[in-house]
Design a protein around this motif. Structure first.
Motif, PDB file in Angstrom:
ATOM      1  N   PRO A  55       0.826  -1.216   0.000  1.00 16.13           N
ATOM      2  CA  PRO A  55       0.000   0.000   0.000  1.00 16.13           C
ATOM      3  C   PRO A  55       0.855   1.259   0.000  1.00 16.13           C
ATOM      4  O   PRO A  55       2.027   1.245   0.415  1.00 16.13           O
ATOM      5  CB  PRO A  55      -0.792  -0.122   1.307  1.00 16.13           C
ATOM      6  CG  PRO A  55       0.100  -0.932   2.207  1.00 16.13           C
ATOM      7  CD  PRO A  55       0.807  -1.906   1.290  1.00 16.13           C
ATOM      8  N   GLY A  56       0.266   2.335  -0.474  1.00 20.14           N
ATOM      9  CA  GLY A  56       0.938   3.622  -0.437  1.00 20.14           C
ATOM     10  C   GLY A  56       0.795   4.268   0.933  1.00 20.14           C
ATOM     11  O   GLY A  56       0.264   3.660   1.874  1.00 20.14           O
ATOM     12  N   PRO A  57       1.263   5.502   1.063  1.00 20.93           N
ATOM     13  CA  PRO A  57       1.213   6.182   2.365  1.00 20.93           C
ATOM     14  C   PRO A  57      -0.216   6.327   2.881  1.00 20.93           C
ATOM     15  O   PRO A  57      -1.131   6.689   2.129  1.00 20.93           O
ATOM     16  CB  PRO A  57       1.841   7.539   2.066  1.00 20.93           C
ATOM     17  CG  PRO A  57       2.638   7.347   0.822  1.00 20.93           C
ATOM     18  CD  PRO A  57       1.913   6.323   0.027  1.00 20.93           C
ATOM     19  N   ARG A  58      -0.378   6.050   4.163  1.00 18.58           N
ATOM     20  CA  ARG A  58      -1.699   6.189   4.792  1.00 18.58           C
ATOM     21  C   ARG A  58      -1.901   7.641   5.206  1.00 18.58           C
ATOM     22  O   ARG A  58      -0.977   8.307   5.657  1.00 18.58           O
ATOM     23  CB  ARG A  58      -1.786   5.261   5.996  1.00 18.58           C
ATOM     24  CG  ARG A  58      -3.129   5.281   6.727  1.00 18.58           C
ATOM     25  CD  ARG A  58      -3.193   4.162   7.755  1.00 18.58           C
ATOM     26  NE  ARG A  58      -2.073   4.209   8.677  1.00 18.58           N
ATOM     27  CZ  ARG A  58      -2.047   4.980   9.777  1.00 18.58           C
ATOM     28  NH1 ARG A  58      -3.068   5.783  10.054  1.00 18.58           N
ATOM     29  NH2 ARG A  58      -0.990   4.961  10.578  1.00 18.58           N
ATOM     30  N   GLN A  59      -3.116   8.136   5.032  1.00 20.76           N
ATOM     31  CA  GLN A  59      -3.436   9.524   5.366  1.00 20.76           C
ATOM     32  C   GLN A  59      -3.165   9.778   6.843  1.00 20.76           C
ATOM     33  O   GLN A  59      -3.555   9.008   7.710  1.00 20.76           O
ATOM     34  CB  GLN A  59      -4.917   9.823   5.048  1.00 20.76           C
ATOM     35  CG  GLN A  59      -5.340  11.261   5.250  1.00 20.76           C
ATOM     36  CD  GLN A  59      -4.822  12.184   4.157  1.00 20.76           C
ATOM     37  OE1 GLN A  59      -4.331  11.704   3.129  1.00 20.76           O
ATOM     38  NE2 GLN A  59      -4.935  13.488   4.361  1.00 20.76           N
ATOM     39  N   ASP A  60      -2.448  10.884   7.115  1.00 22.99           N
ATOM     40  CA  ASP A  60      -2.148  11.354   8.472  1.00 22.99           C
ATOM     41  C   ASP A  60      -1.314  10.359   9.272  1.00 22.99           C
ATOM     42  O   ASP A  60      -1.369  10.335  10.512  1.00 22.99           O
ATOM     43  CB  ASP A  60      -3.441  11.669   9.237  1.00 22.99           C
ATOM     44  CG  ASP A  60      -4.235  12.781   8.579  1.00 22.99           C
ATOM     45  OD1 ASP A  60      -3.609  13.700   8.008  1.00 22.99           O
ATOM     46  OD2 ASP A  60      -5.476  12.726   8.607  1.00 22.99           O
ATOM     47  N   ALA A  61      -0.516   9.521   8.597  1.00 27.23           N
ATOM     48  CA  ALA A  61       0.342   8.580   9.309  1.00 27.23           C
ATOM     49  C   ALA A  61       1.435   9.345  10.051  1.00 27.23           C
ATOM     50  O   ALA A  61       1.999  10.314   9.531  1.00 27.23           O
ATOM     51  CB  ALA A  61       0.969   7.593   8.328  1.00 27.23           C
ATOM     52  N   ASP A  62       1.735   8.915  11.270  1.00 32.55           N
ATOM     53  CA  ASP A  62       2.833   9.534  12.009  1.00 32.55           C
ATOM     54  C   ASP A  62       4.165   9.039  11.435  1.00 32.55           C
ATOM     55  O   ASP A  62       4.207   8.061  10.679  1.00 32.55           O
ATOM     56  CB  ASP A  62       2.735   9.218  13.501  1.00 32.55           C
ATOM     57  CG  ASP A  62       2.781   7.729  13.790  1.00 32.55           C
ATOM     58  OD1 ASP A  62       3.827   7.098  13.543  1.00 32.55           O
ATOM     59  OD2 ASP A  62       1.746   7.183  14.253  1.00 32.55           O
ATOM     60  N   PRO A  63       5.288   9.688  11.741  1.00 31.23           N
ATOM     61  CA  PRO A  63       6.572   9.324  11.117  1.00 31.23           C
ATOM     62  C   PRO A  63       6.971   7.868  11.308  1.00 31.23           C
ATOM     63  O   PRO A  63       7.459   7.227  10.371  1.00 31.23           O
ATOM     64  CB  PRO A  63       7.572  10.273  11.795  1.00 31.23           C
ATOM     65  CG  PRO A  63       6.758  11.474  12.149  1.00 31.23           C
ATOM     66  CD  PRO A  63       5.423  10.931  12.546  1.00 31.23           C
TER      67      PRO A  63
END
Length: 578
Positions: A55-63
C-alpha cells in the motif's frame, strides 16, 4: 540455491554449439549476410516474476508508521518502485536509487526518534546485503545496522521522507519470493571452463537486462584476475534494455565493440551471452546487434573459428575415490577397494589424506605427521613435492598442479604452495596470499574449473570459510590468491570440499563428537545434513548425493537424508579426484 543450475540438456546443447554458430566476416556493420544467432535451451526452473502490491502512504500517518510502511513498500518493484517513491518528497524521489543496495533483515525493524526533530533511526538485524551489481555479502550472526531517515511535513500536513540511504530493506522471508539468484558465467583463464559468479537480482521483467549489464561490468571482486570475459572492458549496452521477442533476446552493444574484436572474440562473446541467458525460460535464442544491425561472427563457411573452445561447465569427477587401506593407496568404488597397478608401496611413509588427479593417473598424500607431501603414480617413483608444518590435504587442479598450505611458527601465518606435474620441492611455486599472513590454513581445495580456491582458516580459535580467485601467468603457473569472499557457516569449521560449481560442504570434524555437515551455497544458503558421530573426513563427488564420511570405524556414505547404516571397514580418508 541458484536458479539456473546447469541441466543435462544445456550441456548437450553446448556440445552442439559449433554446429549452431553461423559465421560471416566483416569489420563494420554489414547490411546483408547471415545473422549470428545461437539457440539456447528452453528448459529452466525460472518462474514468472511474483508481483508485490504494497500500500501507499496512509493519510495522516505519524513518522514511525510511515517509515514502517516505507520499508514494506520496498517489495513493490513495479513502475520502478513507484509506490515506495510516494513515501518520499518529490525532489528526493527523483534521485533515490532503490536497487543500489538491498538489505536483507531478520527480525522486524525497530524505528525510534532521535533528539533532532524529524530525524529517525531504523535499526535492522542484517542477514546480508546486495549491491547494485547483484553481489551478495553475507553477515555474521547478530550483525545490526542503523539507517538514518529525515522526514518533513508537506503543505498538506503529511509526513514524507527527505533523506534516507539509497536502497531497499526486505525481510529474509520476502527475499525468498522477491529475489532470484542467477549464475553469471565467465571463462577460465584458459577458456576451457565456465566459472560461475552467483548474483542476486529482483525478479522482474527486466531481469535479462540486469544479467547482461552485470556480465559486461565484469566479475565479482574475488574473481577478478582469475577469470576472463570475451567482451572488451569498454563494452556497454547500446540501449538500456535487452528485449525478448518471440523467444529471441536482442543484445544491442556499443559501437566500439566492432573495432576492438576479432572474429574469434565475437564468437566467444556470442557463446558467453548464450551461456548467461540460457537460464531464462523466456529466451531460446540470442542475437547481438550494433546500431540495430546484426553483429556477424566470421566468414560465410559456417565453420567456427579453429581456436574456438567449447568450455566445460561444472566438471564431473566420476565415481572412483582414492583411499588409504592397510597403509597403502587403493581405489574405492561401490564399497570395494581395488589395487592401483604399478604404484610403489607407500606403507613406510604412514600415508594419510590422499588425493588423485582428475584423470586418475597421478596421486599425492601426506605423511603421518603432516610435514611432507608426496606424489607418485603408475610406474613412477615417490617424490617429495613439498615440506612444511601442518600441511593441508593435497588438492589437484585441472592442470595437475598439486596444492597444499603450511602453517608458520607458533601457528601464525600460512604459506600456499603449488607443485607442477611431476615436480618436486625444487620446482614448487609459492603462491602469494597476503590476507593469510595472520591465519592458519586448515583446508585448501582448488575448484574443478581451476579458477577458484576454497580456503578454511583459523585465527585465535575462530574459523572462517573463504572463496578466492586463483591468478595465473600466461603459461598457467599459479601466482596469487585474490581478494577473498567469505561464506558463513552455522558454527566452527575445520574441513571443506567442493560439491559442485556453486556449492561446498563444510564441517567441524571430530573423532568423538556428533558432527553436522552443512552445504554452503554461493548464493548464501546454508543447508544442514544429518548428524553423524565421529566424522574424521569428508569427501564429495559430483553433486550433493555423492557425499562420504570417513570415521574411525570406516567409510559411510550419504543415503537420502541420512547415512548408511554399516560402515565399510578398513578404509580411511576417502577422496574424489581433485
Amino acid at each position: 540455491m541458484p536458479a539456473n543450475r546447469r541441466p543435462l540438456s544445456r550441456s548437450l546443447a553446448l556440445l552442439l554449439l559449433p554446429i549452431l554458430l553461423v559465421v560471416s566476416g566483416c569489420s563494420s556493420i554489414p547490411t546483408s549476410g547471415p545473422v549470428g544467432v545461437i539457440t539456447a535451451d528452453t528448459g529452466s526452473d525460472t518462474t514468472d516474476p511474483l508481483i508485490f502490491n504494497p500500500p501507499g502512504p496512509r493519510q495522516d500517518a505519524d513518522p514511525e508508521s510511515l517509515l514502517n510502511s516505507f520499508v514494506d513498500a520496498g517489495t513493490g518493484a513495479a513502475g520502478d518502485y513507484e509506490i515506495a517513491r510516494d513515501y518520499l518528497t518529490d525532489e528526493f524521489a527523483a534521485q533515490w536509487r532503490p536497487e543500489e543496495r538491498i538489505i536483507i533483515y531478520g527480525a522486524d525493524p525497530q524505528i525510534s526518534a532521535s533528539p533532532t526533530d524529524g530525524v529517525y533511526q531504523i535499526q535492522l538485524e542484517v542477514e546480508g546485503t546486495i549491491n547494485a551489481e547483484g553481489i551478495r555479502t553475507g553477515a555474521p550472526a547478530t550483525t545490526t545496522e542503523s539507517l538514518t531517515a529525515k522526514l518533513e511535513q508537506n503543505a498538506d500536513g503529511q509526513w514524507r521522507i527527505t533523506s534516507i540511504p539509497n536502497g531497499i530493506m526486505i525481510s529474509s522471508s520476502q527475499a525468498e519470493l522477491l529475489l532470484e539468484t542467477y549464475s553469471l558465467y565467465f571463462y577460465s583463464s584458459s577458456f576451457e571452463h565456465w566459472v560461475p559468479d552467483v548474483r542476486w537480482f529482483v525478479n522482474r521483467a527486466a531481469i535479462a537486462t540486469n544479467i547482461v549489464e552485470a556480465m559486461l561490468d565484469g566479475p565479482a571482486p574475488y574473481l577478478q584476475g582469475s577469470v576472463t570475459s570475451a567482451f572488451p572492458e569498454s563494452t556497454t549496452l547500446g540501449v538500456e534494455s535487452v528485449p525478448i521477442v518471440s523467444g529471441t533476446a536482442t543484445v544491442e552493444l556499443s559501437p566500439d565493440v566492432l573495432q576492438e574484436t576479432s572474429d574469434l572474440i565475437r564468437q566467444q562473446m556470442q557463446q558467453q551471452l548464450r551461456e548467461n541467458l540460457a537460464g531464462l525460460n523466456t529466451v531460446n535464442s540470442v542475437q547481438m546487434t550494433v546500431e540495430g544491425q546484426p553483429v556477424y561472427l566470421g566468414d560465410e563457411s559456417n565453420v567456427p573459428h579453429p581456436d574456438l573452445l567449447i568450455p566445460v561447465g561444472d566438471p564431473a569427477v566420476g565415481n572412483k575415490q582414492i583411499v588409504v587401506s592397510g597403509n597403502e593407496l587403493f581405489l574405492y568404488q561401490t564399497g570395494e577397494t581395488v589395487p592401483i597397478e604399478a604404484v610403489p608401496s607407500v606403507a613406510a611413509l604412514d600415508p594419510q589424506d590422499p588425493a588423485m588427479t582428475l584423470s586418475g593417473a597421478g596421486f599425492a598424500f601426506l605423511n603421518g605427521n603432516r610435514t611432507r607431501l608426496y606424489t607418485t603414480g603408475p610406474d613412477q617413483e615417490i617424490i617429495i613435492a613439498a615440506t612444511g608444518r601442518g600441511l593441508t590435504s593435497p588438492s589437484f587442479d585441472p592442470n595437475n598442479w598439486v596444492w597444499t598450505a603450511s602453517t608458520g611458527p607458533e601457528g601464525l601465518g600460512s604459506t600456499v604452495t603449488a607443485v607442477p606435474p611431476g615436480g618436486s620441492e625444487d620446482s614448487a611455486v609459492s603462491v602469494t596470499a597476503p590476507w593469510l599472513a595472520d591465519s592458519a590454513v586448515l583446508e585448501l581445495r582448488v575448484s574443478r574449473d581451476g579458477s577458484r580456491a576454497l580456503v578454511v582458516t583459523e585465527q585465535e580459535g575462530v574459523s572462517r570459510v573463504f572463496l578466492t580467485g586463483i591468478v595465473r601467468s600466461n603459461d598457467r603457473t599459479p601466482q596469487s590468491l585474490g581478494t577473498p569472499r567469505e561464506l558463513f557457516a552455522s558454527g566452527p569449521v575445520n574441513t571443506a570440499k567442493w560439491v559442485n560449481e556453486d556449492t561446498v560442504i563444510v564441517a567441524e570434524a571430530s573423532a568423538e563428537e556428533e558432527v553436522t555437515p552443512e552445504f554452503l551455497g554461493l548464493d548464501g544458503s546454508v543447508d544442514a545434513l544429518s548428524s553423524l558421530e565421529g566424522i574424521l573426513h569428508i569427501s564429495a563427488g559430483t553433486g550433493p548425493t555423492a557425499i562420504f564420511a570417513g570415521t574411525s570405524e570406516g567409510v559411510r556414505n550419504r543415503v537420502g537424508d541420512t547415512w548408511s547404516n554399516e560402515p565399510v571397514e578398513g578404509v580411511q580418508d576417502p577422496a574424489f579426484p581433485g
